[in-house]
Design a protein around this motif. Structure first.
Motif, short mmCIF file in Angstrom:
data_model
loop_
_atom_site.label_atom_id
_atom_site.label_comp_id
_atom_site.label_asym_id
_atom_site.label_seq_id
_atom_site.Cartn_x
_atom_site.Cartn_y
_atom_site.Cartn_z
N GLY A 1 13.73 -44.71 -31.37
CA GLY A 1 12.17 -44.31 -32.50
C GLY A 1 12.36 -45.54 -32.17
N VAL A 2 12.48 -46.53 -31.16
CA VAL A 2 11.52 -48.00 -31.06
C VAL A 2 10.87 -48.11 -30.03
N ARG A 3 9.83 -48.12 -30.34
CA ARG A 3 8.74 -48.73 -28.76
C ARG A 3 9.20 -48.99 -27.12
N SER A 4 9.88 -50.26 -28.10
CA SER A 4 11.16 -50.63 -26.16
C SER A 4 12.02 -51.47 -27.08
N ASN A 5 13.41 -50.47 -26.34
CA ASN A 5 15.00 -51.11 -26.37
C ASN A 5 14.53 -52.68 -27.21
N ALA B 1 8.23 -49.63 -33.65
CA ALA B 1 8.73 -47.94 -33.90
C ALA B 1 7.88 -47.43 -32.27
N ASP B 2 7.91 -45.91 -31.69
CA ASP B 2 7.72 -46.33 -30.37
C ASP B 2 6.32 -45.04 -31.47
N LYS B 3 5.07 -44.98 -31.03
CA LYS B 3 3.70 -44.62 -31.80
C LYS B 3 4.24 -42.66 -31.44
N GLY C 1 8.60 -55.90 -25.98
CA GLY C 1 10.12 -55.87 -26.58
C GLY C 1 10.88 -57.22 -27.38
#
Length: 357
Positions: free
Chosen positions: A219-223, A352-354, A266
């Motif tokens: 669920g994150v935008r970038s690890n 968080a990932d968009k 990130g």
């Protein structure tokens, strides 16, 4: 005659012994020894406090300067004691200097520990990070693992010995933390990292005082990258310890900047035993290139981490969590039996990932 002489003697005794110019209380020309001692103690205390505030602003060059600088959080206490002594002796100038030093020290220390400035990231995913110095493998492993199971997603360790790896596995840690990066070593040189999420090991950074992995968090935008750090203690018996500490913290800054390049946009989380306090200039120099100190960010309060012994409360803060492109939501210290450091437990938000539109 005798009555007149008696009267004269009484009058002479009254004027010289109580109101005469030779009376110490009224003239102050002949100060009592205890008074002189109080004044000198006040002056020496203020000289120490001033010297400490000056050293705090300069890069440390030796262990004497380091020892003085780490006492900065307690300068206000020293200055208040000097103020009390100065007031008792009615020393106006010394009292004014003491008040000024108290004000300066409070203005430095209180905002760092209590005036939090949280980062604004928008939607985030929370990661719980637990960091501990194992004191060369003497910490209570079962209790530590129980704490991790209840409160952590990622564990970072320093002073991890080969024998203690076996003890960790004996607790069944791999059932809940199946991913790991382990670099054990005798003495204080070992590192470890366990995670609930997959780890992508980043090539070892030259110098040996840091390990790092990219953590695959859903669920994150970038690890995010999580790094565990352990810098040489400048006050060990080893003859070149201070020089190795200075080289180590300089190298840590270079490695942290290298992690920024690897992470891109990130998040980066650097946590561990820095063997440095916020009152050491070289530590504060790490807070560049977007890095922030978790306590300063959250206003979590003054919570020293060393030494963590049953009879001596912690006095200095040498364990830290620094972040970049992340928001520290909470941080606290926890006593681990057998370790001489308090552990750090933090909740960190990463972007968080968009959601797809």
């Amino acid at each position: 005659m005798s009555r007149g002489a008696g009267s004269l003697i009484a009058c002479d005794d009254f004027s010289g012994g109580v109101l005469g110019e030779d009376t110490p209380i009224s003239s102050g020309r002949h100060r009592r020894p205890v008074g002189r001692v109080r004044i000198w103690l006040a002056v020496l205390a203020l000289a120490y406090a001033t010297f400490t505030l000056i050293l705090r602003q300069l890069p440390l060059s030796n262990n004497i300067a380091l020892i003085v600088a780490v006492g900065s959080p307690y300068v206000a206490v020293v200055a208040v004691l000097a103020l009390v002594l100065a007031v008792l002796e009615r020393q106006v100038l010394v009292s004014v200097v003491a008040v000024a030093i108290v004000a300066v020290n409070v203005a430095i220390q209180v905002p760092w520990y209590y005036f939090g400035r949280p980062a604004e990231l928008g939607a985030d995913v929370e990661i719980r990070v637990l960091s501990s110095n194992l004191r060369k493998g003497r910490a209570d492993v079962p209790r530590f693992v129980a704490l991790a199971r209840a409160n952590a997603d990622v564990i970072t360790l320093s002073e991890l010995t080969p024998d203690w790896i076996r003890r960790f596995y004996a607790t069944g840690i791999q059932s809940e933390f199946p991913y790991s990066m382990l670099v054990p070593a005798p003495g204080a040189g070992g590192f470890g990292m366990w995670s609930r999420y997959p780890l992508e090991v980043i090539s070892p950074l030259k110098g040996g005082s840091m390990i790092a992995s990219r953590v695959d968090v859903p669920g994150v935008r970038s690890n995010p990258i999580v790094a565990s750090v352990h810098i040489m203690n400048a006050l060990t018996y080893y003859g070149r310890a201070f020089e190795e500490w200075r080289q180590g913290i300089t190298a840590a800054k270079e490695r942290m900047n290298a992690l920024v390049e690897v992470a891109g946009s990130g998040s980066v989380i650097v946590v561990g035993d820095f063997n440095s306090t916020p009152d050491m200039r070289q530590f504060r120099d790490l807070l560049s290139n977007g890095y922030r100190d978790a306590v300063q960010e959250t206003g979590a309060g003054f919570a020293p981490t060393f030494p963590s012994w049953p009879v001596i409360p912690p006095l200095i803060t040498i364990d830290h969590l620094l972040t970049r492109n992340a928001a520290v939501l909470s941080i606290r210290t926890i006593t681990i039996a057998g370790s001489d450091h308090r552990s750090l437990l933090a909740t960190v938000g990463v972007p968080a990932d968009k959601p797809a539109s």
